[in-house]
Design a protein around this motif. Structure first.
Motif, PDB file in Angstrom:
ATOM      1  N   ALA A 259       3.407  -0.214  -4.988  1.00  0.00           N
ATOM      2  CA  ALA A 259       3.740  -1.498  -4.368  1.00  0.00           C
ATOM      3  C   ALA A 259       3.502  -2.636  -5.362  1.00  0.00           C
ATOM      4  N   ALA A 260       2.387  -2.570  -6.071  1.00  0.00           N
ATOM      5  CA  ALA A 260       2.037  -3.624  -7.033  1.00  0.00           C
ATOM      6  C   ALA A 260       3.104  -3.725  -8.107  1.00  0.00           C
ATOM      7  N   GLN A 261       3.569  -2.545  -8.542  1.00  0.00           N
ATOM      8  CA  GLN A 261       4.626  -2.520  -9.547  1.00  0.00           C
ATOM      9  C   GLN A 261       5.874  -3.240  -9.018  1.00  0.00           C
ATOM     10  N   GLN A 262       6.222  -2.923  -7.799  1.00  0.00           N
ATOM     11  CA  GLN A 262       7.422  -3.495  -7.206  1.00  0.00           C
ATOM     12  C   GLN A 262       7.310  -5.015  -7.068  1.00  0.00           C
ATOM     13  N   TRP A 263       6.105  -5.456  -6.716  1.00  0.00           N
ATOM     14  CA  TRP A 263       5.903  -6.907  -6.524  1.00  0.00           C
ATOM     15  C   TRP A 263       5.513  -7.592  -7.833  1.00  0.00           C
ATOM     16  N   ASN A 264       5.212  -6.736  -8.845  1.00  0.00           N
ATOM     17  CA  ASN A 264       4.744  -7.261 -10.115  1.00  0.00           C
ATOM     18  C   ASN A 264       3.440  -8.051  -9.958  1.00  0.00           C
ATOM     19  N   VAL A 265       2.518  -7.454  -9.244  1.00  0.00           N
ATOM     20  CA  VAL A 265       1.197  -8.093  -9.071  1.00  0.00           C
ATOM     21  C   VAL A 265       0.116  -7.107  -9.479  1.00  0.00           C
ATOM     22  N   ASP A 266      -1.092  -7.580  -9.581  1.00  0.00           N
ATOM     23  CA  ASP A 266      -2.228  -6.715  -9.904  1.00  0.00           C
ATOM     24  C   ASP A 266      -2.581  -5.889  -8.654  1.00  0.00           C
ATOM     25  N   PRO A 267      -2.691  -4.549  -8.809  1.00  0.00           N
ATOM     26  CA  PRO A 267      -3.005  -3.714  -7.631  1.00  0.00           C
ATOM     27  C   PRO A 267      -4.252  -4.192  -6.893  1.00  0.00           C
ATOM     28  N   SER A 268      -5.193  -4.786  -7.618  1.00  0.00           N
ATOM     29  CA  SER A 268      -6.447  -5.169  -6.957  1.00  0.00           C
ATOM     30  C   SER A 268      -6.245  -6.332  -5.985  1.00  0.00           C
ATOM     31  N   THR A 269      -5.085  -6.967  -6.041  1.00  0.00           N
ATOM     32  CA  THR A 269      -4.828  -8.055  -5.091  1.00  0.00           C
ATOM     33  C   THR A 269      -4.182  -7.533  -3.804  1.00  0.00           C
ATOM     34  N   CYS A 270      -3.948  -6.204  -3.767  1.00  0.00           N
ATOM     35  CA  CYS A 270      -3.310  -5.622  -2.588  1.00  0.00           C
ATOM     36  C   CYS A 270      -4.344  -4.908  -1.723  1.00  0.00           C
ATOM     37  N   ARG A 271      -4.072  -4.880  -0.438  1.00  0.00           N
ATOM     38  CA  ARG A 271      -4.922  -4.090   0.451  1.00  0.00           C
ATOM     39  C   ARG A 271      -4.027  -3.173   1.289  1.00  0.00           C
ATOM     40  N   THR A 272      -4.650  -2.271   2.005  1.00  0.00           N
ATOM     41  CA  THR A 272      -3.857  -1.351   2.820  1.00  0.00           C
ATOM     42  C   THR A 272      -4.348  -1.399   4.252  1.00  0.00           C
ATOM     43  N   GLN A 273      -3.411  -1.130   5.151  1.00  0.00           N
ATOM     44  CA  GLN A 273      -3.781  -1.133   6.556  1.00  0.00           C
ATOM     45  C   GLN A 273      -2.750  -0.337   7.333  1.00  0.00           C
ATOM     46  N   SER A 274      -3.216   0.673   8.029  1.00  0.00           N
ATOM     47  CA  SER A 274      -2.372   1.411   8.957  1.00  0.00           C
ATOM     48  C   SER A 274      -0.982   1.748   8.409  1.00  0.00           C
ATOM     49  N   GLY A 275      -0.963   2.363   7.237  1.00  0.00           N
ATOM     50  CA  GLY A 275       0.312   2.848   6.703  1.00  0.00           C
ATOM     51  C   GLY A 275       1.135   1.820   5.964  1.00  0.00           C
ATOM     52  N   THR A 276       0.529   0.686   5.617  1.00  0.00           N
ATOM     53  CA  THR A 276       1.261  -0.311   4.838  1.00  0.00           C
ATOM     54  C   THR A 276       0.389  -0.861   3.721  1.00  0.00           C
ATOM     55  N   VAL A 277       1.064  -1.271   2.632  1.00  0.00           N
ATOM     56  CA  VAL A 277       0.371  -2.000   1.575  1.00  0.00           C
ATOM     57  C   VAL A 277       0.730  -3.470   1.775  1.00  0.00           C
ATOM     58  N   ILE A 278      -0.285  -4.328   1.661  1.00  0.00           N
ATOM     59  CA  ILE A 278      -0.090  -5.764   1.919  1.00  0.00           C
ATOM     60  C   ILE A 278      -0.605  -6.526   0.701  1.00  0.00           C
ATOM     61  N   ASN A 279       0.163  -7.492   0.204  1.00  0.00           N
ATOM     62  CA  ASN A 279      -0.322  -8.236  -0.967  1.00  0.00           C
ATOM     63  C   ASN A 279      -0.874  -9.598  -0.559  1.00  0.00           C
ATOM     64  N   ALA A 280      -1.332 -10.336  -1.582  1.00  0.00           N
ATOM     65  CA  ALA A 280      -2.016 -11.599  -1.307  1.00  0.00           C
ATOM     66  C   ALA A 280      -1.092 -12.573  -0.568  1.00  0.00           C
ATOM     67  N   GLY A 281       0.192 -12.469  -0.834  1.00  0.00           N
ATOM     68  CA  GLY A 281       1.140 -13.353  -0.154  1.00  0.00           C
ATOM     69  C   GLY A 281       1.589 -12.818   1.196  1.00  0.00           C
ATOM     70  N   ASN A 282       0.864 -11.771   1.659  1.00  0.00           N
ATOM     71  CA  ASN A 282       1.137 -11.173   2.959  1.00  0.00           C
ATOM     72  C   ASN A 282       2.480 -10.437   3.045  1.00  0.00           C
ATOM     73  N   ARG A 283       3.024 -10.073   1.880  1.00  0.00           N
ATOM     74  CA  ARG A 283       4.224  -9.245   1.935  1.00  0.00           C
ATOM     75  C   ARG A 283       3.795  -7.804   2.178  1.00  0.00           C
ATOM     76  N   LYS A 284       4.671  -7.058   2.809  1.00  0.00           N
ATOM     77  CA  LYS A 284       4.292  -5.711   3.220  1.00  0.00           C
ATOM     78  C   LYS A 284       5.317  -4.677   2.780  1.00  0.00           C
ATOM     79  N   LEU A 285       4.828  -3.521   2.388  1.00  0.00           N
ATOM     80  CA  LEU A 285       5.696  -2.354   2.189  1.00  0.00           C
ATOM     81  C   LEU A 285       5.035  -1.176   2.890  1.00  0.00           C
ATOM     82  N   THR A 286       5.835  -0.413   3.594  1.00  0.00           N
ATOM     83  CA  THR A 286       5.232   0.734   4.288  1.00  0.00           C
ATOM     84  C   THR A 286       5.101   1.912   3.330  1.00  0.00           C
ATOM     85  N   TYR A 287       4.232   2.841   3.693  1.00  0.00           N
ATOM     86  CA  TYR A 287       4.034   4.034   2.853  1.00  0.00           C
ATOM     87  C   TYR A 287       5.347   4.793   2.702  1.00  0.00           C
TER      88      TYR A 287
END
Ligand code: FES
Ligand code: FES
Lengths: 156, 717
Positions: free
Chosen positions: B140-168
């Motif tokens: 997900a971080a690669q796709q958004w071009n962000v640092d993975p450490s700025t992303c979190r996960t919740q219930s089958g989705t990755v969420i970034n600092a800007g609250n964008r979401k990608l599902t597993y």
């Protein structure tokens, strides 16, 4: 030729009439939800309904089903909407699961006759169904629960 | 006319297939995973051997332990899903194929036993989940071009600092291109979302509509079915057989001698069984032809009078006994027992010239595969075992000799077609590999102030390990540790303890039976502690507390069970309460039983069980196992015994080897001690305390001691 219906479908079989219904259901019809446990009406794993009555299919010759209507676990309600199945889910009853088809089929006959069974009714109706995993406490709870679900408007 | 009928029947079958959700003639087995995953390989992400994530958001956890009722198809996925931050409603399971990567991390082979699945899988499954999560985050971080450490996960989705979401599911194919991380960070237990929660089992729905596939349900195209006429006496050999009548019964294809007996191969089970019933076999009865269990027990009694191999020696038993204020002696006896899984043994084999597939409910994949390969003359890698649901295991399907698999292989060779070998209930009960019978003689005493001062245990019985590939586990000891487990580590603070073992050599095959040695040692030990308490004129619960002062976890469960049972509350006349505590499979168990005895009939009204199994995964499953163990133990205590006369087993089916039924089942209350200790087992520890708690309750109710199982009031002393 023996003609009967299974879960609402007509069956037409050329078979030795003394063959136990259990093996006809499992081997000829491929309905393997009905289980073999003892072959001598001791354990209840093979319980099915013939015209609504609970029958140990391991000792019932297939001829006994002739002209009648047989229901197996596959016919109870494939989508698990029967109050018993819902209650079994809520109480998380099965362990290995092997006896559970028979337990459900016996419980279904109990509830039809006694929609609000007492513990004694449950003892009487379910004593022929062995569960080696010991799910009895949950079976008891689930039967009471199913009675509630059914009376609170769940279609049966 | 005939053709029309056939078509009609086919139509019928098709309709039934549709009506029941597609699983009647064919089957989708968890073990068919390899095929299914190959089909999904373009979209699925399989970061390691334990999980597959599909573009459809489905998370499939591949489980390397067999599901035999103990709940591993739920508890192990929970471990993985928690670390993965998966959406639990999308999580499913599959049984693992046989492969070294699925070996038990502690035991080195693929197997299920020793109540070890959860503790041994704890790290494995959590790590597999955490690794998959890290890769999904990286994708997900690669796709958004962000640092993975700025992303979190919740219930089958990755969420970034800007609250964008990608599902597993959306990330699966991108994640599949990444390299798995070498190190992963596991969650702080306080962040667990699933672990520790009483979640419902994942395998329940298919066990409620006939769809769950057990070994007995497997059907292959062109498959034949066999039953075997096995020797009536252990060690007997077939001399000759006459199959004239059997061959002419309908559906019979072949009748062949195999090492274990005579196999009848037919189109269906029923045809094979009918033919077998009219086979005539002449047996050479062999050395066990006059074997008799009552004589065996007499021999055991004699042997127990002499010193055995030393297992444990603290202090000086003889000196302490001679100076004891009061002493007592008791001889406990337990019989051979059948595992009596609800689903009798069976095994399906499809043997081809260059490969072989088996479908069976086994607890011993690695060993069964090696043994099957030997018979097939194939390398092990060419043999695959699809593990179905097990209709109960209790140890029987972990056979050191792969008896039911090897036999099926021999028959497959003769059949020339895919073959299902089925055992009737009688075959299963007569087939050996029982819990060994044991005699356990104990002598002990208390000093003038009522403190237990000495204890000597002498056990006589067969070894489970000797003569098997597991003999190595005896590790240079002169005795089989599984014969004495549960008394070799007697936890009571008694200064002088001697434990000795006599190994009996008898031609009855024996095996681990749910809780193994503990199934008999706890009975003898906990009944004798009660005898010592009576000798000291102390309350059996308080007497145990005194002797367990240094054992906090024993005390924890003992106190919890006593308190929940209302130990001090008086019971109506004719009723009694008994208590027992035991450590087994890294878990601590205590039971309090309430019984009544009327006209020599024992009725168990209530059992209170308390467990400390350390950190736990699913309290719903643990409670189910406590109920299960208590009933399993109570069934053995109240009803079960295998006996031999003239070499022949006297029990055949449920009517002569009864199991507790619902109308006999007590109310069971189960409690779990909150604990941060290392996780222990739960499949077996619930069994051992049932018998002694019931026996001690009978003493409380009647003043009579039970020293032999199954309990018969006519034998009480
Ligand atoms: S198999 Fe029919 S009652 Fe047991
Ligand atoms: S759930 Fe295993 S026998 Fe009942």
């Amino acid at each position: 030729m023996i003609v009967f219906s299974v879960n609402g479908k007509r069956v037409d079989l050329d078979i030795d009439p003394s063959t136990p219904l259990l093996w006809v259901i499992r081997e000829q019809l491929g309905l393997t939800g009905t289980k073999y446990g003892c072959g001598m009406a001791q354990c209840g794993a093979c319980t099915v309904h013939i015209n609504g009555e609970a029958v140990r299919s391991c000792v019932a010759p297939v001829s006994r089903a002739a002209g009648k209507s047989v229901t197996t676990i596959e016919g109870l309600s494939p989508d698990l909407s029967n109050p018993l199945q819902r209650a079994w889910l809520e109480e998380d009853v099965p362990q290995c699961g092997y006896c559970q088809s028979g337990q459900l089929m016996s419980a279904a006959v109990l509830l039809r006759g006694k929609p609000q069974p007492t513990d004694e009714d449950i003892d009487e109706a379910m004593t022929g169904n062995i569960c080696r995993c010991g799910t009895y406490p949950r079976i008891r709870r689930a039967i009471h629960r199913a009675a509630e679900l059914a009376s609170s408007g769940g279609a049966r | 006319m005939k053709a029309a009928k056939t078509i009609e029947r086919r139509e019928f079958l098709k309709v039934s297939i549709a009506a029941s959700g597609g699983l009647l003639i064919g089957f989708h087995l968890p073990g068919m995973a390899t095929l299914a995953s190959a089909q999904h390989s373009t979209t699925a992400f399989m970061p390691n051997a334990f999980v597959r994530i599909g573009a459809d958001e489905k998370i499939t956890v591949i489980v390397n332990h067999s599901e035999m009722g103990q709940g591993v198809y739920t508890s192990l996925p929970m471990l993985l899903a928690d670390e993965l931050d998966a959406d639990w409603s999308r999580v499913g399971f599959e049984s693992a194929p046989v492969d070294p990567k699925y070996n038990h991390p502690a035991f080195g082979i693929q197997m299920t036993g020793g109540s070890s699945s959860v503790w041994s899988g704890l790290q494995q499954f959590r790590q597999a989940g955490a690794a998959a999560r890290a890769m999904l985050v990286a994708a997900a971080a690669q796709q958004w071009n962000v640092d993975p450490s700025t992303c979190r996960t919740q219930s089958g989705t990755v969420i970034n600092a800007g609250n964008r979401k990608l599902t597993y599911g959306q990330l699966a194919s991108a994640a599949a291109k990444l390299t798995p991380p070498e190190h992963v960070q596991l969650k702080d237990p306080k962040d667990f979302k699933l672990i520790g929660k009483p979640l419902k089992r994942l395998d329940t729905p298919e066990k409620l509509n006939g769809q769950a596939v057990f070994g007995i349900d497997v059907k292959l195209p062109g498959m034949l079915t066999a039953v075997v006429a096995r020797p009536p006496i252990f060690g007997a050999k077939m001399k000759s057989f006459d199959d004239t009548r059997a061959r002419s019964t309908p559906g019979v294809r072949k009748i062949v001698a195999v090492p274990s007996g005579v196999a009848v191969i037919a189109d269906t089970f029923w045809q094979a069984k009918v033919a077998r019933d009219v086979l005539r076999i002449d047996w050479d009865e062999g050395g066990m032809a006059d074997f008799d269990t009552s004589r065996m027990m007499q021999d055991f009694r004699e042997r127990a009078k002499t010193p055995g191999t030393s297992v444990r020696k603290d202090g000086d038993f003889d000196a302490a006994l001679s100076s004891a204020a009061k002493k007592v002696e008791a001889v406990y006896e337990v019989p051979y027992l059948s595992h009596l899984m609800m689903e009798p043994l069976n095994c399906v084999v499809d043997l081809r010239p260059d490969s072989c597939e088996l479908w069976t409910g086994t607890q011993f994949q690695t060993i069964d595969r090696a043994n099957a390969a030997k018979i097939a003359g194939l390398p092990a890698e060419k043999v695959q075992i699809h593990t179905t649901f097990l209709g109960g295991g209790f140890g029987r399907r972990a056979n050191p000799a792969s008896d039911f698999v090897i036999e099926a292989m021999h028959i497959a060779k003769a059949a020339g077609a895919p073959i299902k070998v089925m055992w009737t209930r009688e075959d299963d009960m007569n087939g050996g590999w029982y819990r060994p019978a044991f005699l356990h003689a104990i002598e002990g005493g208390v000093d003038a102030s009522g403190n237990a001062s000495c204890w000597r245990s002498r056990l006589v019985g067969q070894s489970i390990m000797a003569g098997t590939p597991f003999a190595a586990m005896i590790k240079g000891k002169a005795y089989d540790p599984s014969s004495v487990e549960g008394v070799d580590d007697l936890p009571y603070a008694i200064p002088n303890i001697t434990v000795e073992s006599h190994q009996a050599e008898i031609g009855v095959p024996v095996q681990w039976w749910r809780s193994v040695g503990h199934s008999h040692t706890a009975f003898a030990v906990e009944c004798f502690v009660d005898e010592l308490a009576a000798l000291a004129q102390k309350d059996p619960y308080q007497f145990r507390r005194q002797l367990l002062k240094e054992k906090p976890r024993h005390l924890g469960v003992l106190d919890l069970a006593a308190q929940k049972a209302g130990w001090d509350k008086p019971l109506p006349k004719g009723m009694g309460r008994g208590i027992a505590v035991h450590f087994a499979f890294e878990s601590y168990l205590a039971h309090v039983a309430e019984v009544s005895v009327e006209d020599s009939k024992v009725r168990v009204h209530r059992m209170v069980c308390a467990v400390d199994c350390g950190e736990y995964v699913n309290p719903n499953i643990i409670k189910a196992q406590l109920e299960s163990g208590a009933i399993f133990g109570a069934s053995a205590a109240l009803y079960q015994e295998l006996t031999f006369e003239k070499g022949r087993l006297q029990q055949t089916n449920f009517h002569t080897f009864p199991v507790m039924r619902i109308n006999e089942c007590p109310e069971i209350d189960s409690y779990i001690v909150e604990s941060k200790e290392k996780a222990g087992g739960i499949g077996e520890p619930g069994v051992p305390c049932a018998a002694p708690a019931i026996a001690n309750a009978i003493f409380a109710a009647t003043g009579k001691r039970i020293r032999r199982l199954p309990i018969r009031m006519s034998e009480a002393v």
